[in-house]
Scaffold this motif. Structure first.
Motif, PDB file in Angstrom:
ATOM      1  N   PHE A 107       0.792  -1.234   0.000  1.00 17.91           N
ATOM      2  CA  PHE A 107       0.000   0.000   0.000  1.00 17.91           C
ATOM      3  C   PHE A 107       0.821   1.280   0.000  1.00 17.91           C
ATOM      4  CE2 PHE A 107      -3.265  -2.998   1.366  1.00 17.91           C
ATOM      5  CZ  PHE A 107      -4.327  -2.589   0.577  1.00 17.91           C
ATOM      6  N   THR A 108       2.143   1.164   0.131  1.00 16.90           N
ATOM      7  CA  THR A 108       2.988   2.356   0.064  1.00 16.90           C
ATOM      8  C   THR A 108       3.497   2.522  -1.362  1.00 16.90           C
ATOM      9  OG1 THR A 108       3.701   2.046   2.359  1.00 16.90           O
ATOM     10  CG2 THR A 108       5.031   3.495   0.993  1.00 16.90           C
ATOM     11  N   ILE A 109       2.963   3.505  -2.070  1.00 22.95           N
ATOM     12  CA  ILE A 109       3.391   3.797  -3.439  1.00 22.95           C
ATOM     13  C   ILE A 109       3.928   5.224  -3.444  1.00 22.95           C
ATOM     14  CG2 ILE A 109       2.699   3.979  -5.852  1.00 22.95           C
ATOM     15  CD1 ILE A 109       0.482   2.006  -5.329  1.00 22.95           C
ATOM     16  N   GLU A 110       5.203   5.336  -3.653  1.00 19.52           N
ATOM     17  CA  GLU A 110       5.893   6.627  -3.536  1.00 19.52           C
ATOM     18  C   GLU A 110       5.261   7.687  -4.429  1.00 19.52           C
ATOM     19  OE1 GLU A 110      10.494   8.259  -3.361  1.00 19.52           O
ATOM     20  OE2 GLU A 110       9.993   6.574  -4.652  1.00 19.52           O
ATOM     21  N   GLY A 111       4.927   8.818  -3.834  1.00 25.53           N
ATOM     22  CA  GLY A 111       4.384   9.934  -4.581  1.00 25.53           C
ATOM     23  C   GLY A 111       2.900   9.828  -4.890  1.00 25.53           C
ATOM     24  N   ILE A 112       2.247   8.752  -4.429  1.00 24.29           N
ATOM     25  CA  ILE A 112       0.826   8.564  -4.752  1.00 24.29           C
ATOM     26  C   ILE A 112      -0.022   8.330  -3.521  1.00 24.29           C
ATOM     27  CG2 ILE A 112      -0.854   7.094  -5.916  1.00 24.29           C
ATOM     28  CD1 ILE A 112       1.007   6.727  -8.173  1.00 24.29           C
ATOM     29  N   THR A 113       0.244   7.240  -2.828  1.00 22.38           N
ATOM     30  CA  THR A 113      -0.665   6.846  -1.756  1.00 22.38           C
ATOM     31  C   THR A 113      -0.408   7.614  -0.467  1.00 22.38           C
ATOM     32  OG1 THR A 113       0.817   5.018  -1.180  1.00 22.38           O
ATOM     33  CG2 THR A 113      -1.017   4.514  -2.616  1.00 22.38           C
ATOM     34  N   THR A 114      -1.481   7.860   0.251  1.00 23.22           N
ATOM     35  CA  THR A 114      -1.417   8.511   1.554  1.00 23.22           C
ATOM     36  C   THR A 114      -1.540   7.435   2.613  1.00 23.22           C
ATOM     37  OG1 THR A 114      -2.562  10.388   0.566  1.00 23.22           O
ATOM     38  CG2 THR A 114      -2.400  10.360   2.954  1.00 23.22           C
ATOM     39  N   THR A 115      -0.428   7.098   3.287  1.00 22.64           N
ATOM     40  CA  THR A 115      -0.452   5.974   4.221  1.00 22.64           C
ATOM     41  C   THR A 115      -0.300   6.389   5.682  1.00 22.64           C
ATOM     42  OG1 THR A 115       1.922   5.673   3.851  1.00 22.64           O
ATOM     43  CG2 THR A 115       0.433   4.300   2.553  1.00 22.64           C
ATOM     44  N   TRP A 116      -0.049   7.667   5.936  1.00 24.32           N
ATOM     45  CA  TRP A 116       0.175   8.062   7.340  1.00 24.32           C
ATOM     46  C   TRP A 116      -1.061   7.780   8.184  1.00 24.32           C
ATOM     47  CZ3 TRP A 116      -3.241  11.620   9.190  1.00 24.32           C
ATOM     48  CH2 TRP A 116      -3.895  12.442   8.266  1.00 24.32           C
ATOM     49  N   GLU A 117      -2.244   8.044   7.612  1.00 23.75           N
ATOM     50  CA  GLU A 117      -3.482   7.787   8.344  1.00 23.75           C
ATOM     51  C   GLU A 117      -3.652   6.293   8.585  1.00 23.75           C
ATOM     52  OE1 GLU A 117      -8.269   8.470   7.705  1.00 23.75           O
ATOM     53  OE2 GLU A 117      -6.855   9.641   6.522  1.00 23.75           O
ATOM     54  N   ALA A 118      -3.360   5.495   7.548  1.00 26.81           N
ATOM     55  CA  ALA A 118      -3.476   4.044   7.670  1.00 26.81           C
ATOM     56  C   ALA A 118      -2.468   3.492   8.681  1.00 26.81           C
ATOM     57  CB  ALA A 118      -3.246   3.380   6.305  1.00 26.81           C
ATOM     58  N   LYS A 119      -1.259   4.064   8.682  1.00 24.13           N
ATOM     59  CA  LYS A 119      -0.246   3.617   9.644  1.00 24.13           C
ATOM     60  C   LYS A 119      -0.690   3.871  11.080  1.00 24.13           C
ATOM     61  CE  LYS A 119       3.907   4.087   6.769  1.00 24.13           C
ATOM     62  NZ  LYS A 119       5.179   4.807   6.607  1.00 24.13           N
ATOM     63  N   SER A 120      -1.332   5.000  11.303  1.00 24.02           N
ATOM     64  CA  SER A 120      -1.841   5.308  12.648  1.00 24.02           C
ATOM     65  C   SER A 120      -2.903   4.291  13.064  1.00 24.02           C
ATOM     66  CB  SER A 120      -2.432   6.720  12.676  1.00 24.02           C
ATOM     67  OG  SER A 120      -1.434   7.676  12.411  1.00 24.02           O
ATOM     68  N   LYS A 121      -3.770   3.958  12.112  1.00 22.03           N
ATOM     69  CA  LYS A 121      -4.814   2.977  12.406  1.00 22.03           C
ATOM     70  C   LYS A 121      -4.216   1.601  12.676  1.00 22.03           C
ATOM     71  CE  LYS A 121      -8.562   5.247   9.896  1.00 22.03           C
ATOM     72  NZ  LYS A 121      -9.498   5.172   8.755  1.00 22.03           N
ATOM     73  N   MET A 122      -3.161   1.249  11.917  1.00 27.44           N
ATOM     74  CA  MET A 122      -2.483  -0.031  12.125  1.00 27.44           C
ATOM     75  C   MET A 122      -1.887  -0.106  13.527  1.00 27.44           C
ATOM     76  SD  MET A 122      -0.465  -0.633   8.543  1.00 27.44           S
ATOM     77  CE  MET A 122       0.213  -2.231   8.987  1.00 27.44           C
ATOM     78  N   ARG A 123      -1.244   0.993  13.934  1.00 26.84           N
ATOM     79  CA  ARG A 123      -0.627   1.005  15.266  1.00 26.84           C
ATOM     80  C   ARG A 123      -1.692   0.858  16.346  1.00 26.84           C
ATOM     81  NH1 ARG A 123       0.598   3.448  19.768  1.00 26.84           N
ATOM     82  NH2 ARG A 123       2.736   3.385  20.593  1.00 26.84           N
ATOM     83  N   TYR A 124      -2.806   1.547  16.155  1.00 27.57           N
ATOM     84  CA  TYR A 124      -3.883   1.448  17.146  1.00 27.57           C
ATOM     85  C   TYR A 124      -4.431   0.015  17.206  1.00 27.57           C
ATOM     86  CZ  TYR A 124      -8.366   1.960  19.453  1.00 27.57           C
ATOM     87  OH  TYR A 124      -9.430   1.799  20.309  1.00 27.57           O
ATOM     88  N   MET A 125      -4.592  -0.597  16.015  1.00 30.60           N
ATOM     89  CA  MET A 125      -5.056  -1.995  15.957  1.00 30.60           C
ATOM     90  C   MET A 125      -4.159  -2.894  16.797  1.00 30.60           C
ATOM     91  SD  MET A 125      -5.823  -2.952  12.011  1.00 30.60           S
ATOM     92  CE  MET A 125      -6.823  -1.913  10.961  1.00 30.60           C
ATOM     93  N   LEU A 126      -2.847  -2.790  16.539  1.00 30.54           N
ATOM     94  CA  LEU A 126      -1.886  -3.640  17.232  1.00 30.54           C
ATOM     95  C   LEU A 126      -1.843  -3.341  18.731  1.00 30.54           C
ATOM     96  CD1 LEU A 126       1.121  -3.785  14.744  1.00 30.54           C
ATOM     97  CD2 LEU A 126      -0.285  -5.693  15.509  1.00 30.54           C
ATOM     98  N   PHE A 127      -1.824  -2.061  19.065  1.00 29.46           N
ATOM     99  CA  PHE A 127      -1.775  -1.667  20.471  1.00 29.46           C
ATOM    100  C   PHE A 127      -2.960  -2.260  21.233  1.00 29.46           C
ATOM    101  CE2 PHE A 127      -2.548   1.015  24.115  1.00 29.46           C
ATOM    102  CZ  PHE A 127      -1.263   1.280  24.603  1.00 29.46           C
ATOM    103  N   ASP A 128      -4.158  -2.081  20.676  1.00 35.77           N
ATOM    104  CA  ASP A 128      -5.381  -2.556  21.327  1.00 35.77           C
ATOM    105  C   ASP A 128      -5.428  -4.081  21.403  1.00 35.77           C
ATOM    106  OD1 ASP A 128      -8.142  -2.070  22.378  1.00 35.77           O
ATOM    107  OD2 ASP A 128      -8.692  -3.147  20.550  1.00 35.77           O
ATOM    108  N   LYS A 129      -5.096  -4.731  20.286  1.00 34.49           N
ATOM    109  CA  LYS A 129      -5.204  -6.194  20.243  1.00 34.49           C
ATOM    110  C   LYS A 129      -4.167  -6.874  21.141  1.00 34.49           C
ATOM    111  CE  LYS A 129      -7.567  -7.126  15.963  1.00 34.49           C
ATOM    112  NZ  LYS A 129      -8.377  -5.914  16.128  1.00 34.49           N
TER     113      LYS A 129
END
Length: 448
Positions: A383-405
């Motif tokens: 999902f990380t495509i240089e110059g195209i995709t916005t992943t910072w929001e998704a990365k935050s959600k991923m961290r929250y998923m892992l932290f909670d689980k």
């Protein structure tokens, strides 16, 4: 050693195969109407079978209806296995076994059928694919990105972004109804026959297409296929691309009778059986023409899943990404394109983490971190495509998923084993056991 012998370059089997493929590709590219007639002898050559086995083993996968695994083959001898397989091909006594049907869950709760050939059949299919793929690669349109050498989902996403930015913001997001299961054998073989006249190769492909399918409830010899090519077969993606290449040619105006796509400058971006049409306008007449060509091909659109959107007003999903325009905070009245992981992709990631933890009740911190990391890295690299995709929001959600689980996971453990819960499971695993923090992860770019 003579001077001549010193300058002899001994090529590996892989290099010899690559040279052969390049020559086939060049011949096919230079002569679009040429039909190749001596190919079968390459399929049963030792070097092709050996390389085919190597690639199949790298892909791994479960055994077929015969129950033979890679471990079993290697315990008795790979050389013996390949020699026997080559002999049956050379003597033309080879017959594929039934395809094992396995049902896997889809994101919408339904089940998708996969057809798993035996390892022997997968090796022969791979060898055949290595021989014939360069021929059809010379014919494929550049708008096709799925299951092709040096093509990727990332390139498809970049192509869509480019088309949208050029002003083609009218999008028809198409979904074919059970494509792999409905490809007509006779029409597919006609397309294959336009490039290959070797009857033995054509016979091989026909046998794979008509191989019976067996599942747990089917105790007999299975049901013979009259249409479709099983998802899970090594050669199926190539055959699927050969058939849909006809659609690509219609859209890029290489087939008479469908000039409407050229007049409206409508583009197509296709990844296997998933495709989108993009244009400044896509009128009803264009969709009718699309349905017309698909009808002639024996295919149909899933009307419930197919949709037409104006991207500046409504988003659409493709290959796990969401494309949408958002208002610019700094320039009034201006919108900008965002490409982000879709909600469905994030939900699937969440399910994968949950499954890892469900199966990892006896794992120590290091092994648990390793398993989680494999999923995290795979997801972020896609999902990380240089110059195209916005992943910072998704990365935050991923961290929250892992932290909670992880907090929940260690909370459920006995009092003796729940130290990580009290200390903060995510932070401890990151600090001492190598758990990757999605926010800090950076994709390693591989130069072509």
């Amino acid at each position: 050693m003579s001077h001549l012998e010193e300058n002899v370059i001994i090529k590996s089997d892989e290099e010899k195969i690559r040279d052969f493929q390049y020559k086939l590709y060049q011949k096919a590219k230079q002569e679009p109407n040429y039909r190749f007639y001596i190919l079968y002898d390459k399929i049963h050559m030792k070097r092709f079978l050996k390389e085919a086995y190597k690639r199949c083993k790298a892909n791994d996968g479960s055994c077929g209806v015969d129950g033979v695994t890679f471990e079993k083959i290697e315990s008795t001898g790979v050389e013996e296995f390949l020699e026997k397989l080559g002999k049956t091909l050379k003597e033309k006594s080879y017959r594929p076994q039934a395809v094992k049907r396995v049902m896997i869950p889809k994101a919408n709760g339904k089940m998708r059928p996969l057809g798993i050939p035996t390892i022997a059949d997968r090796v022969v299919q791979m060898s055949c694919k290595m021989v014939i793929e360069p021929i059809f690669e010379a014919d494929f349109e550049s708008s096709s990105y799925g299951f092709r050498p040096k093509k990727s989902a990332e390139q498809a996403i970049r192509a869509i972004q480019s088309e949208l930015k050029s002003g083609k913001t009218e999008v028809y997001d198409a979904d074919l109804s059970a494509y792999f299961d409905t490809i007509p054998h006779d029409k597919l073989m006609k397309l294959v026959g336009k490039r290959i006249s070797d009857l033995d190769v054509l016979h091989l492909i026909k046998m794979w297409l008509k191989a019976p399918v067996k599942d747990d409830e089917d105790k007999g010899c299975g049901r013979k296929n009259k249409v479709g090519t099983p998802q899970g077969g090594v050669i199926s993606p190539l055959l699927a691309n050969i058939y849909l290449n006809l659609l690509d040619k219609v859209i890029v105006n290489k087939i008479k009778g469908y000039e409407i796509f050229r007049k409206l400058k409508i583009s197509i971006v296709r990844y296997a059986d998933d495709f989108v049409l993009l244009g400044k306008e896509i009128p009803k007449e264009a969709i009718e023409k699309l349905n017309e060509i698909l009808g002639k091909m024996g295919l149909s659109l899933n009307e419930e899943k197919s949709q037409q959107v104006t991207v500046e007003e409504e988003s659409f999903d493709f290959l796990g990404f969401t494309f949408r325009y958002e208002r610019c905070k700094y320039v009034k009245g201006r919108k900008f394109l965002r490409v982000i992981p879709s909600k469905k992709s994030l939900k699937k990631l969440d399910d994968n983490y949950r499954e890892i933890l469900r199966k990892g009740r006896v794992l120590n911190g290091e092994l648990l971190s390793q398993r989680i990391n494999r999923t995290t890295i795979g997801w972020l690299n896609y999902f990380t495509i240089e110059g195209i995709t916005t992943t910072w929001e998704a990365k935050s959600k991923m961290r929250y998923m892992l932290f909670d689980k992880l907090q929940r996971y260690f909370k459920k453990k006995s009092q003796r084993k729940c130290k990580l819960y009290h200390k903060g499971a995510f932070n401890e695993l990151e600090k001492y056991y190598g758990l990757i923090n999605p926010i800090a992860y950076r994709k390693t770019l591989v130069k072509a």
